[in-house]
Design an enzyme around this catalytic site. Structure first.
Site, PDB file in Angstrom:
ATOM      1  CD  GLU A 113     -63.343  -2.284  20.643  1.00  0.00           C
ATOM      2  OE1 GLU A 113     -64.341  -1.823  21.252  1.00  0.00           O
ATOM      3  OE2 GLU A 113     -63.445  -2.904  19.578  1.00  0.00           O
ATOM      4  CG  HIS A 168     -64.578  -0.566  29.679  1.00  0.00           C
ATOM      5  ND1 HIS A 168     -65.669  -0.697  28.869  1.00  0.00           N
ATOM      6  CD2 HIS A 168     -64.954   0.272  30.689  1.00  0.00           C
ATOM      7  CE1 HIS A 168     -66.680   0.001  29.365  1.00  0.00           C
ATOM      8  NE2 HIS A 168     -66.270   0.613  30.469  1.00  0.00           N
ATOM      9  CD  GLN A 213     -65.593   8.615  36.548  1.00  0.00           C
ATOM     10  OE1 GLN A 213     -66.755   8.424  36.846  1.00  0.00           O
ATOM     11  NE2 GLN A 213     -64.898   7.770  35.798  1.00  0.00           N
TER      12      GLN A 213
HETATM   13  P1  AMP Z   1     -67.649   3.106  32.766  1.00  0.00           P
HETATM   14  O1  AMP Z   1     -67.784   1.624  32.640  1.00  0.00           O
HETATM   15  O2  AMP Z   1     -68.388   3.868  31.715  1.00  0.00           O
HETATM   16  O3  AMP Z   1     -67.907   3.590  34.174  1.00  0.00           O
HETATM   17  O4  AMP Z   1     -66.116   3.425  32.503  1.00  0.00           O
HETATM   18  C1  AMP Z   1     -65.112   2.828  33.242  1.00  0.00           C
HETATM   19  C2  AMP Z   1     -63.808   3.479  32.923  1.00  0.00           C
HETATM   20  O5  AMP Z   1     -63.539   3.337  31.529  1.00  0.00           O
HETATM   21  C3  AMP Z   1     -63.800   4.986  33.220  1.00  0.00           C
HETATM   22  O6  AMP Z   1     -62.528   5.350  33.750  1.00  0.00           O
HETATM   23  C4  AMP Z   1     -64.006   5.578  31.851  1.00  0.00           C
HETATM   24  O7  AMP Z   1     -63.472   6.879  31.717  1.00  0.00           O
HETATM   25  C5  AMP Z   1     -63.252   4.603  30.977  1.00  0.00           C
HETATM   26  N1  AMP Z   1     -63.725   4.685  29.594  1.00  0.00           N
HETATM   27  C6  AMP Z   1     -64.995   4.568  29.153  1.00  0.00           C
HETATM   28  N2  AMP Z   1     -65.051   4.763  27.818  1.00  0.00           N
HETATM   29  C7  AMP Z   1     -63.784   5.028  27.420  1.00  0.00           C
HETATM   30  C8  AMP Z   1     -63.183   5.322  26.158  1.00  0.00           C
HETATM   31  N3  AMP Z   1     -63.883   5.395  25.021  1.00  0.00           N
HETATM   32  N4  AMP Z   1     -61.843   5.524  26.123  1.00  0.00           N
HETATM   33  C9  AMP Z   1     -61.097   5.467  27.255  1.00  0.00           C
HETATM   34  N5  AMP Z   1     -61.615   5.183  28.476  1.00  0.00           N
HETATM   35  C10 AMP Z   1     -62.930   4.970  28.546  1.00  0.00           C
END
Ligand code: AMP
Length: 276
Positions: free
Chosen positions: A33, A35, A151
């Site tokens: 959720e 993503h 990041q």
């Molecule tokens: P990742 O797949 O972990 O590299 O994350 C991809 C993007 O989704 C990054 O911009 C993360 O910061 C964002 N993201 C991951 N988890 C969350 C979350 N719980 N709430 C909001 N954004 C998220």
């Protein structure tokens, strides 16, 4: 939705859409959720939505979880379709990095704090892939979660300093009902650790409240750490407070304070943060 695995095919699609606004959501897949919130915002703001799924080897250290990072392309494809994604880019590592140029991007000071300290080279690897993806996709807007606060701060600074023609959009952290930040790595938690993991968020809240009430940051950090130590089996990597997005020591002039933590559990290192 079109799924694309090659750079050439992606370039062709971007070329024929060059008069449209493009919203881009980079991910490492195993979508949840968090993503979805990024995808929904991108869908609402743009003509075209491009998402990528790439577990980027350049941002993993030698003893990290690159090989066992969770993957489920079938489920991700369905989720991206449901979120209204137009183009899903899923390149292989060879497709992204066909040759070694020997030229690197180095983040420098911003990567000496928080996660950067325990993950040397991590943010250099993030900027390596983000630079390539931005050049390939040429997004109008790119969406990043506040969950990865360091990041986000580094990408905002990079884009600003080097005049990338893209607007970075911050999306608030999406949480489970008990407060645990959604993360692809939560699947690695044991049942007991899953119960404990909510205390990262609770510790950050405790630190923030303590600071607001006492104006004593070191007392706030100590309280936060003690909370994690007494309520979880995890090992604290860090719990710190810094200015945001500059990631400098907090002073009376600091406008936004980031309380951030990283904790090692048996099979997962979890991160979380809150902003004042
Ligand atoms: P990742 O797949 O972990 O590299 O994350 C991809 C993007 O989704 C990054 O911009 C993360 O910061 C964002 N993201 C991951 N988890 C969350 C979350 N719980 N709430 C909001 N954004 C998220």
């Amino acid at each position: 939705m079109k799924t694309v695995q090659t750079v050439n095919e992606l370039k062709q699609i971007i070329a024929i859409n060059n008069t449209k606004t493009i919203g881009f959501v980079p991910t490492m897949g195993y979508l949840h959720e968090g993503h979805q919130a990024l995808l929904n915002k991108a869908r609402a703001d743009n003509d075209i939505v491009v998402a990528s799924i790439f577990v980027n080897p350049a941002q993993f250290g030698p003893n990290e979880d690159l090989d066992r990072y969770p993957r489920d392309i079938e489920r991700d494809t369905q989720l991206a379709t449901d979120a209204g994604v137009d183009v899903l880019f899923i390149p292989s590592a060879e497709e992204m990095y066909p040759f070694e140029s020997g030229i690197t991007i180095q983040v420098g000071e911003l990567s000496t704090k928080l996660c950067g300290e325990s993950r040397p080279g991590h943010f250099d690897g993030v900027l390596k892939v983000i630079t390539k993806l931005f050049h390939l996709i040429q997004p109008t807007n790119a969406y990043f979660g506040q969950k990865d606060a360091q990041q986000l701060a580094i990408i905002e600074t990079f884009v600003n300093a080097y005049n990338f023609p893209v607007q970075i959009v911050r999306v608030p952290t999406v949480r489970e009902t008990d407060g645990l930040a959604k993360s692809s790595r939560n699947v690695f938690l044991s049942e007991q650790e899953r119960v404990e993991a909510v205390h990262l968020y609770k510790a950050l809240q405790l630190a923030k409240i303590t600071w607001e009430q006492t104006n004593d940051l070191s007392e706030a950090i100590t309280k936060g750490k003690e909370h994690i130590e007494s309520n979880t089996s995890g090992k604290i990597d860090y719990l710190e407070a810094l200015s945001y997005p500059s990631l400098q020591p907090v002073t009376n002039e600091t406008k936004a304070v980031l309380f951030a933590t990283a904790v090692f559990f048996e099979k997962a290192r979890l991160i979380d943060n809150i902003l004042t």
